[in-house]
Design an enzyme around this catalytic site. Structure first.
Site, PDB file in Angstrom:
ATOM      1  N   LYS A 256     -75.309 -48.401  23.948  1.00 10.32           N
ATOM      2  CA  LYS A 256     -75.332 -48.330  25.367  1.00 10.32           C
ATOM      3  C   LYS A 256     -76.573 -49.536  25.939  1.00 10.32           C
ATOM      4  O   LYS A 256     -76.242 -50.569  26.675  1.00 10.32           O
ATOM      5  CB  LYS A 256     -75.978 -47.084  26.029  1.00 10.32           C
ATOM      6  CG  LYS A 256     -76.181 -47.040  27.503  1.00 10.32           C
ATOM      7  CD  LYS A 256     -76.728 -45.684  27.915  1.00 10.32           C
ATOM      8  CE  LYS A 256     -78.188 -45.554  27.762  1.00 10.32           C
ATOM      9  NZ  LYS A 256     -78.677 -44.298  28.293  1.00 10.32           N
TER      10      LYS A 256
ATOM     11  N   ASP B  23     -73.031 -44.598  29.806  1.00 12.95           N
ATOM     12  CA  ASP B  23     -74.303 -43.667  30.220  1.00 12.95           C
ATOM     13  C   ASP B  23     -73.565 -42.489  30.696  1.00 12.95           C
ATOM     14  O   ASP B  23     -72.499 -42.312  30.809  1.00 12.95           O
ATOM     15  CB  ASP B  23     -75.311 -44.312  31.181  1.00 12.95           C
ATOM     16  CG  ASP B  23     -74.733 -44.674  32.689  1.00 12.95           C
ATOM     17  OD1 ASP B  23     -73.326 -44.277  32.659  1.00 12.95           O
ATOM     18  OD2 ASP B  23     -75.183 -45.216  33.442  1.00 12.95           O
TER      19      ASP B  23
END
Length: 211
Positions: A121, A139
């Site tokens: 991420k 996310d």
């Protein structure tokens, strides 16, 4: 409508709804985004943006932060939670940047992944926002929304969601699309209250509209 067609339609509608959507972490240098995204784990971006002001006032460069003691960093970043592990990762990460990359953040995904505290991420966020390269940031907002919209089917694992989205999201759209999902997830398709489907620009094409 195929998932690829659905994705393109969702992208276009969210562009109109959130034309200026961007990263909600404040930064003006690549290394600062690297620090902020580590602090943002289990913490709001708004709090991170406040805390880093004190951190950068005391340690304004990669070199300064690399030389700082872990305990000293922890004292400042503690309000973000998980203070010791975050301070340890930030210290180690800055030391690597200073010693191996001349104080610069590498623009290579695999090299980013090798930095302490940097996962897929975070690496995608850096690649997209700093270097303008194709990126998909999975996310919690992204994972929740793409499942609700029907772009993925019951997939919760971040890497699996990322891989599924790479197949249907145009590469040049990925980074901005994920930022828009954050805005949409906070304002409309909320997690802590019932989603405001009647106000949603995707109401007529969303798989879970009204559910």
């Amino acid at each position: 409508m195929t998932k690829k067609q659905l994705a393109r339609e969702i992208i276009q509608r969210l562009k109109k709804e959130y034309p200026d959507a961007g990263c909600t972490l404040d930064y003006n240098e690549a290394w600062k985004l690297l620090v902020s995204v580590r602090l943002a784990a289990q913490c709001t971006d708004a709090r991170v943006n406040v805390v880093v002001q004190d951190l950068y006032a005391k340690y304004p460069t990669v070199e300064a932060l690399a030389q700082a003691g872990v305990d000293d960093i922890e004292q400042i970043v503690r309000p973000c939670g998980l203070g010791h592990s975050k301070a340890r990762d930030i210290s180690a990460c800055m030391q690597i940047l200073q010693n191996e990359y001349g104080g610069k953040v590498p623009d290579d995904f695999d090299k980013l992944l090798k930095l302490p505290g940097v996962g897929r991420k975070s690496a995608n966020l850096i690649m997209g926002d700093v270097f303008g390269k194709p990126a998909i940031v999975t996310d919690t907002h992204c994972i929740r929304l793409v499942n609700r919209m029907g772009l993925v089917d019951g997939v919760k694992d971040p890497k699996r969601v990322e891989m599924a989205l790479w197949k249907i999201i145009p590469p040049e759209e990925g980074s901005d699309f994920c930022h828009r999902l954050v805005y949409h997830g906070r304002d409309v398709c909320t997690a802590r209250t019932k989603p405001h489907c009647s106000q949603c620009c995707l109401n007529d094409i969303c798989k879970k509209a009204g559910v």
